[in-house]
Write an enzyme that holds these catalytic residues in place. Sequence first.
Site, PDB file in Angstrom:
ATOM      1  N   HIS A 226       0.837  -1.201   0.000  1.00  0.00           N
ATOM      2  CA  HIS A 226       0.000   0.000   0.000  1.00  0.00           C
ATOM      3  C   HIS A 226       0.877   1.258   0.000  1.00  0.00           C
ATOM      4  CE1 HIS A 226      -3.108  -2.861   1.263  1.00  0.00           C
ATOM      5  NE2 HIS A 226      -3.976  -1.971   0.832  1.00  0.00           N
ATOM      6  N   ASP A 299      -4.477  -5.775  -7.806  1.00  0.00           N
ATOM      7  CA  ASP A 299      -4.743  -5.156  -6.511  1.00  0.00           C
ATOM      8  C   ASP A 299      -4.985  -3.669  -6.786  1.00  0.00           C
ATOM      9  OD1 ASP A 299      -5.024  -4.867  -3.788  1.00  0.00           O
ATOM     10  OD2 ASP A 299      -3.097  -5.766  -3.284  1.00  0.00           O
TER      11      ASP A 299
END
Length: 560
Positions: A226, A299
């Site tokens: 992330h 993702d």
Amino acid sequence: MIPRRFLVIPVLLCLAGTLFGLDFNSPGTPEELSRALVDEMTDEEALAQTFMLGWVGATPSPLIMDWIRDRNIGGVKIFGWNTDNTLQLAETVGNLQEKALEGRLGIPLFVATDQEGGWIRHVKGATSETPGNMAIGASGYPMDAYYSGYYIGRELALLGINMNFAPTVDLYTNRDSTLIGSRAFGDDPVKAGILGAAFVKGHRDAGVIATAKHYPGHGDTDLDSHGVLPKIDASFDVLWNRELVPYRMLSKEGIPAIMSGHLAFPMTPSGSTPASLSSWFLKDILRDKIGFTGLVITDDLMMNGATMSAGSLSRAAKEALLAGNDIVMLSKTPNMNDVIWRYLAASMETDAVFRECVRDAARRILKAKLEFLRGGTAVAYIPDLDKVRTGIPDPEGSAFFLDLAARSVTLVESPGDDSVFPLLPEDAGSVLLAGQFREFFSAGKAAFPDALSYWYSPSQGTAEMLRYARQADTIIFCLSDEAGLRVLQNLRSLGKRVVVFSVLSPVYLDTVPWIDGAVAVYSYAAESFIAGFSAILGRFPAKGTIPFPLHEPRWTDPHG
């Protein structure tokens, strides 16, 4: 030469599209109809099918509705910030699908979420809190993986959610990984493949599309994609015999979708390119060598692991599609004429290779939708709110998850000492429960009614906790992270009986050999705390095993 009889049906479908209006409900096999639908699509309609968008807030923003109505995007992603009210979420999903079905070709949405079980549970509200993957690994039974997938899937299906980004088949290779931890089945690649396949079968029987992640494997890093692009120093030979084993097994079992991770492997031909943007990983290895034929989904492209490599979000999206992804996922809704849409639409006009990639992806997306979103076993487009009220949490699932929690409980004895278990109230003396979870205290007080409770805070000093601890004969300390480990170490000098109640990953037990014993559970669901204290009291034999070796910091091949 293709026999002439096999050319008749596609020709008839095209003719039907001209005469009668071809749409998602037209007759034909998924293979035939998906090709005919893509032939009917404009380039922008094909491109829209590759978009999966999220939105912020409990109700859909006008912007996400515009993307569905005006662009007929292929999917939406449900995040945790959308899901506190279960009935409202079901209504929302119905509204989104109604808008999608009004489109020219009547194509429904993929409605996806992350409901792995255990720690990762994006659909909150009334849904079941479950023991999770590491609990399944601790029990070791494929049956537990199957029924976890089945009951989680049944709840999602009632909400109209037809795709789930689970199972996680990352291996617990790096013990410092706080991102993976209890999300893994363990560190054995074959067991992860077996348990993952059973979970997928449970989802399939519930009507939900399973998606294995994070290809090619997020387990050998303590970094989080992330925020950064993790670089994993593993050769292809190591990956092939370790991280890729579950994907090899699941591909043979017909897994319908795989999520690509933002992870770089410098020792492979992919170099510093994230696997999610690497044609070598997605086409050469996943498609050609492993033989995977389902959907590949990125993702979240808004994660730094992807955008930092590509230089911008729009370039990351194009590189992702060129590399072999079918769906690009964005956690937030871009403006209708945002640079990402304009860049990709313009690229379809000027780049023939990219245009072909997008249309191929749209065909695979439609084929999957025709296979899984039509027919009697498919998830209903419009949820039945009465069924949501009575079916979530799933009554049968609640009983199963308590059983799974009990099967997975693991007792860890102090080496060389007499067993502290079973620990009964009359033997424990005065008890102090020290922890941070409400469910820990409620289950602990049920087991030890006269115990004192202390909610410790790692950010505050330990003097007050030590004052309570000095008055106790037995301290039961709930441990779930490194901050708690630092607090726990303060109890060593007291000479008291200390029992650790480990929650999530039990990796920290390796650093406290001085404790008198420990019980390990693998989630903070209420069922896990109930099962853990029941095992401490000896009410059932705890037969769970920690699904990785505590005293080996890195993975070793258990099969030689």
